[in-house]
Design an enzyme around this catalytic site. Structure first.
Site, PDB file in Angstrom:
ATOM      1  N   GLU A 105      40.928  -0.882  27.964  1.00  0.00           N
ATOM      2  CA  GLU A 105      39.582  -1.465  27.932  1.00  0.00           C
ATOM      3  C   GLU A 105      39.424  -2.274  29.204  1.00  0.00           C
ATOM      4  O   GLU A 105      39.459  -3.503  29.200  1.00  0.00           O
ATOM      5  CB  GLU A 105      39.359  -2.345  26.684  1.00  0.00           C
TER       6      GLU A 105
ATOM      7  N   HIS B  44      32.391  -0.391  22.163  1.00  0.00           N
ATOM      8  CA  HIS B  44      32.599  -1.677  22.843  1.00  0.00           C
ATOM      9  C   HIS B  44      31.371  -2.565  22.606  1.00  0.00           C
ATOM     10  O   HIS B  44      30.271  -2.052  22.448  1.00  0.00           O
ATOM     11  CB  HIS B  44      32.802  -1.383  24.343  1.00  0.00           C
TER      12      HIS B  44
ATOM     13  N   ASP C 236      41.447  -6.091  29.067  1.00  0.00           N
ATOM     14  CA  ASP C 236      40.034  -6.490  29.121  1.00  0.00           C
ATOM     15  C   ASP C 236      39.729  -7.106  30.477  1.00  0.00           C
ATOM     16  O   ASP C 236      38.900  -8.012  30.598  1.00  0.00           O
ATOM     17  CB  ASP C 236      39.653  -7.475  28.002  1.00  0.00           C
TER      18      ASP C 236
HETATM   19  C1  GRE Z   1      33.391  -7.313  27.995  1.00  0.00           C
HETATM   20  O1  GRE Z   1      34.491  -6.833  27.749  1.00  0.00           O
HETATM   21  O2  GRE Z   1      32.419  -6.622  28.301  1.00  0.00           O
HETATM   22  C2  GRE Z   1      33.213  -8.782  27.956  1.00  0.00           C
HETATM   23  C3  GRE Z   1      31.997  -9.331  28.315  1.00  0.00           C
HETATM   24  C4  GRE Z   1      31.853 -10.693  28.287  1.00  0.00           C
HETATM   25  C5  GRE Z   1      32.885 -11.518  27.890  1.00  0.00           C
HETATM   26  C6  GRE Z   1      34.082 -10.976  27.525  1.00  0.00           C
HETATM   27  C7  GRE Z   1      34.245  -9.618  27.542  1.00  0.00           C
HETATM   28  O3  GRE Z   1      31.015  -8.525  28.676  1.00  0.00           O
HETATM   29  O4  GRE Z   1      35.413  -9.075  27.174  1.00  0.00           O
END
Ligand code: GRE
Length: 333
Positions: free
Chosen positions: A7, A166, A291
């Site tokens: 991710e 997501h 992430d």
């Molecule tokens: C994301 O994974 O898209 C995201 C955001 C904002 C804060 C945390 C986050 O868009 O993981």
């Protein structure tokens, strides 16, 4: 330990205004430019961090809100193609270390299916990642648990690729009704998990997995709060709603979590929670992720090292890479 991460966000330069908006909402030091730079960088700092922290392979995906922010169908479809062509070029430069999830316009099943097919068949994409509900004109939103999405889910299962659901930040009516006066709840604190959970649970109770038993869905953040509530959700679905005839899903939520759903560790580096999720849904369903750049390589990868001795070596091998290799054939060699 060789890690696979899935991710991991990128952006294309022409959507930079979107990352500036995300940065204003979510980046701790407000340094939107550094965040935007990290999103468009694939082969520089990102690859250096992968090398330093033992990440063998990253599956890239367009950062939220991405294509789901385009409420006009033609513009959404064109943007999805532009994004996919851009990241395809990037992957081609180093396919051993990078692959990509397709971005899709989710205005209708046909556009989404056509672009996914092009991406998988012609460009070697390994699945799709979509940012929750597609925004539609007039403040409407698309929910993929409705029957008009069945052709799309047939395409996903025919292509035999996972679909990553997501989060996206709320806008419009949901924003006005819940979050306007409590903006700190937008994002990882609450809104992301709430909405993705509603969408995934909607797919369960509306029979998407019964009609598409081979469908593979991935959600991040150790399951978007659902594993914590699994007993209670199961209890009410099986002991109250089914006897009343209020739901017609064929199996239990635990069955769908065993057969159709995977969760990643993205942005959730708690040993206690990981142990709990492993006990609740099983080690075979958990995939390491970071992430990036919303989270740091250091935080994710250094945390993962601390799990040595707390989990068996075989379980850590599954979470770090073996489960991903099972799900994604291109990662097996
Ligand atoms: C994301 O994974 O898209 C995201 C955001 C904002 C804060 C945390 C986050 O868009 O993981």
């Amino acid at each position: 330990m060789s890690l696979i991460a899935l991710e991991e966000a990128f952006n294309i330069p022409s959507l930079a205004e979107q990352s500036a908006y995300q940065a204003r909402l979510f980046v701790a030091d407000g340094n939107g430019q550094a965040h935007a730079d990290r999103l468009v960088d694939i082969h520089g700092e990102r690859l250096a961090k992968m090398d330093k922290h033992g990440v063998a392979h990253t599956i890239l995906s367009l950062t939220a809100p991405g294509i789901q922010d385009f409420d006009e169908p033609k513009a959404a479809a064109a943007a999805a193609r532009e994004v996919n062509d851009w990241v395809h070029q990037q992957v081609q430069k180093n396919p051993k270390r990078f692959s990509a999830f397709a971005s899709l316009s989710m205005h209708n099943s046909k556009d989404a299916s056509d672009e996914l097919r092009r991406c998988v068949k012609e460009l070697g994409f390994v699945g799709a990642l979509v940012n929750d509900n597609q925004r539609l004109p007039n403040d409407e939103a698309a929910w993929y648990d409705l029957p008009e999405w069945d052709d799309f889910w047939s395409t996903v299962t025919e292509l035999d690729v996972p679909f990553y659901l997501h989060p996206i930040a709320p806008k419009g009516e949901i924003h006005r009704r819940i979050y306007k006066d409590r903006a700190a709840l937008i994002g990882p604190v609450l809104s992301f998990a709430n909405n993705v959970s509603a969408h995934l649970l909607g797919m369960i109770v509306n029979g998407v997995f019964d009609r598409h038993p081979k469908l593979k869905i991935i959600v991040g953040h150790l399951g978007e709060h659902i594993p914590f509530d699994l007993w209670r959700i199961n209890h009410w679905l099986e002991d109250v709603h089914k006897p009343r005839g209020a739901v017609s899903m064929k199996k239990t939520i635990r069955d769908y979590f065993n057969e159709n759903i995977w969760v990643t560790t993205s942005g959730h580096f708690s040993t206690l929670t990981l142990k709990y999720v492993q006990d609740e849904i099983g080690v075979d369903r958990i995939l390491f992720s970071i992430d990036y750049p919303y989270e740091k390589f250091e935080d994710a990868c250094d945390w993962f090292k601390t799990l040595d001795g707390k989990f068996s070596a075989e379980d850590l091998a599954k979470i770090s890479h073996k489960n991903s290799q099972k799900l994604f054939p291109h990662l097996r060699s």
